[in-house]
Write an enzyme that holds these catalytic residues in place. Sequence first.
Site, PDB file in Angstrom:
ATOM      1  CG  HIS A 259       0.317  -0.272   0.630  1.00  0.00           C
ATOM      2  ND1 HIS A 259       0.999  -0.498   1.587  1.00  0.00           N
ATOM      3  CD2 HIS A 259      -0.938  -0.672   0.821  1.00  0.00           C
ATOM      4  CE1 HIS A 259       0.436  -1.197   2.409  1.00  0.00           C
ATOM      5  NE2 HIS A 259      -0.716  -1.160   1.916  1.00  0.00           N
TER       6      HIS A 259
HETATM    7  P1  TYD Z   1       4.412  -4.693   4.011  1.00  0.00           P
HETATM    8  O1  TYD Z   1       3.435  -4.589   3.020  1.00  0.00           O
HETATM    9  O2  TYD Z   1       5.659  -3.938   4.256  1.00  0.00           O
HETATM   10  O3  TYD Z   1       3.516  -4.072   5.406  1.00  0.00           O
HETATM   11  P2  TYD Z   1       2.759  -2.760   5.624  1.00  0.00           P
HETATM   12  O4  TYD Z   1       1.708  -2.421   4.550  1.00  0.00           O
HETATM   13  O5  TYD Z   1       2.304  -3.097   6.993  1.00  0.00           O
HETATM   14  O6  TYD Z   1       3.967  -1.725   5.894  1.00  0.00           O
HETATM   15  O7  TYD Z   1       4.675  -6.240   4.634  1.00  0.00           O
HETATM   16  C1  TYD Z   1       5.496  -6.827   5.305  1.00  0.00           C
HETATM   17  C2  TYD Z   1       6.007  -8.117   4.757  1.00  0.00           C
HETATM   18  O8  TYD Z   1       4.872  -9.082   5.003  1.00  0.00           O
HETATM   19  C3  TYD Z   1       6.137  -8.101   3.202  1.00  0.00           C
HETATM   20  O9  TYD Z   1       7.266  -9.116   3.159  1.00  0.00           O
HETATM   21  C4  TYD Z   1       4.956  -8.734   2.509  1.00  0.00           C
HETATM   22  C5  TYD Z   1       4.458  -9.555   3.478  1.00  0.00           C
HETATM   23  N1  TYD Z   1       3.089 -10.008   3.717  1.00  0.00           N
HETATM   24  C6  TYD Z   1       2.479 -11.346   3.428  1.00  0.00           C
HETATM   25  O10 TYD Z   1       3.308 -12.051   2.863  1.00  0.00           O
HETATM   26  N2  TYD Z   1       1.345 -11.381   3.406  1.00  0.00           N
HETATM   27  C7  TYD Z   1       0.460 -10.492   3.774  1.00  0.00           C
HETATM   28  O11 TYD Z   1      -0.848 -10.772   3.754  1.00  0.00           O
HETATM   29  C8  TYD Z   1       1.000  -8.990   3.921  1.00  0.00           C
HETATM   30  C9  TYD Z   1       0.074  -7.745   4.378  1.00  0.00           C
HETATM   31  C10 TYD Z   1       2.445  -8.844   4.090  1.00  0.00           C
END
Ligand code: TYD
Length: 136
Positions: free
Chosen positions: A51
């Site tokens: 992303h």
């Molecule tokens: P995700 O965006 O899938 O992580 P990555 O970019 O590392 O693949 O995030 C995983 C989960 O954590 C998703 O349900 C959103 C949550 N999350 C939060 O609640 N707060 C945050 O600051 C982040 C980065 C993720």
Amino acid sequence: MNSEVKIIDFTVHGDIRGSLVALECTKEIPFTVRRVYYIFGTKADVSRGFHAHRKLKQLLIAVSGSVTILCEHGTEKKKFQLDSPDKGLLIEGLVWREMHDFSSDAVLLVLASEYYSEGDYIRDYGEFLRENGCGG
Ligand code: TYD
């Protein structure tokens, strides 16, 4: 805002006891930290990220183990190996990022300039390329 990706080398305060790194907002960390999260226990062959953000600033630090970060912005596409707690990867602005090759002991600490906001995410690569405007 302009996008930027660069490695920041930290000063290590070392003595016979071992090592210590200190990071202060607006000095080693070039923004005010509003959020901290860390990624650990990543299963073998799992990649994360995929992303971009529109205006977020982040400093990524592999405080344990190693991970490869792929960053794409403007006309640049580059891989960074984070394998030591004495350096961080600064990511600012519209940058597509992917995290690959986590070692089993990897703990990736992320300092972020903003609270979590799903609205700041661009999760569609085609949309990123359009906003990036450089054809990827
Ligand atoms: P995700 O965006 O899938 O992580 P990555 O970019 O590392 O693949 O995030 C995983 C989960 O954590 C998703 O349900 C959103 C949550 N999350 C939060 O609640 N707060 C945050 O600051 C982040 C980065 C993720």
